[in-house]
Write a protein that holds these residues in place. Sequence first.
Motif, mmCIF file in Angstrom:
data_model
loop_
_atom_site.group_PDB
_atom_site.id
_atom_site.type_symbol
_atom_site.label_atom_id
_atom_site.label_comp_id
_atom_site.label_asym_id
_atom_site.label_seq_id
_atom_site.Cartn_x
_atom_site.Cartn_y
_atom_site.Cartn_z
ATOM 1 N N ASP A 115 0.794 -1.235 0.000
ATOM 2 C CA ASP A 115 0.000 0.000 0.000
ATOM 3 C C ASP A 115 0.825 1.284 0.000
ATOM 4 O O ASP A 115 0.269 2.359 0.218
ATOM 5 C CB ASP A 115 -0.906 0.031 1.230
ATOM 6 C CG ASP A 115 -1.917 -1.083 1.253
ATOM 7 O OD1 ASP A 115 -2.188 -1.659 0.181
ATOM 8 O OD2 ASP A 115 -2.426 -1.401 2.331
ATOM 9 N N THR B 248 -0.496 4.412 -1.873
ATOM 10 C CA THR B 248 -1.775 5.030 -1.526
ATOM 11 C C THR B 248 -1.964 5.330 -0.054
ATOM 12 O O THR B 248 -2.907 6.020 0.311
ATOM 13 C CB THR B 248 -2.932 4.101 -1.974
ATOM 14 O OG1 THR B 248 -2.780 2.833 -1.334
ATOM 15 C CG2 THR B 248 -2.939 3.924 -3.488
ATOM 16 N N SER B 249 -1.089 4.831 0.794
ATOM 17 C CA SER B 249 -1.285 4.981 2.233
ATOM 18 C C SER B 249 -0.106 5.697 2.893
ATOM 19 O O SER B 249 1.011 5.186 2.909
ATOM 20 C CB SER B 249 -1.465 3.599 2.874
ATOM 21 O OG SER B 249 -1.415 3.690 4.280
ATOM 22 N N GLU C 202 0.217 6.051 6.039
ATOM 23 C CA GLU C 202 0.599 5.228 7.176
ATOM 24 C C GLU C 202 1.579 4.134 6.749
ATOM 25 O O GLU C 202 2.557 3.856 7.442
ATOM 26 C CB GLU C 202 -0.629 4.601 7.852
ATOM 27 C CG GLU C 202 -1.514 5.594 8.560
ATOM 28 C CD GLU C 202 -2.547 6.251 7.640
ATOM 29 O OE1 GLU C 202 -2.579 5.943 6.424
ATOM 30 O OE2 GLU C 202 -3.295 7.105 8.134
#
Length: 129
Positions: free
Chosen positions: A53, A56-57, A59
């Motif tokens: 991810d 897109t993330s 975090e």
Amino acid sequence: MECSEAELAEIAAIRAEGASIALDDFGTGFSNIARLRAMPVDRVKLDQTLIADIETSEEARVVVQALVHLIKGVGCSIVAESVENAAQADLLRAMGCDSVQGYVYAGPMSENEFLSWSAHHVPASRSAA
């Protein structure tokens, strides 16, 4: 990550003989950040679940960046596993990963396929290559 002192000594002896030791799938399962500094390893391979991810993330990027700093801090090089595309590879390189592996370059292949592929492969123009 869970080894007896005798097993760690054996790994260290193999390493002292010139072998390079890699820790695979770091970041999931039994990974232990505190134990990492005592392990006789040269290279740490980040698990694919950490990589999936990062495009897109925020975090996910923060976690990977923190792991890169920790792993580099104990003197190991870093390989990111299962990198699917150039965008992921570019992010990982920018974060400090030493190497990336995955479909961004090629899929799994037999030894003969690899020899043929490597003899004819012209690297694509990628900033991650």
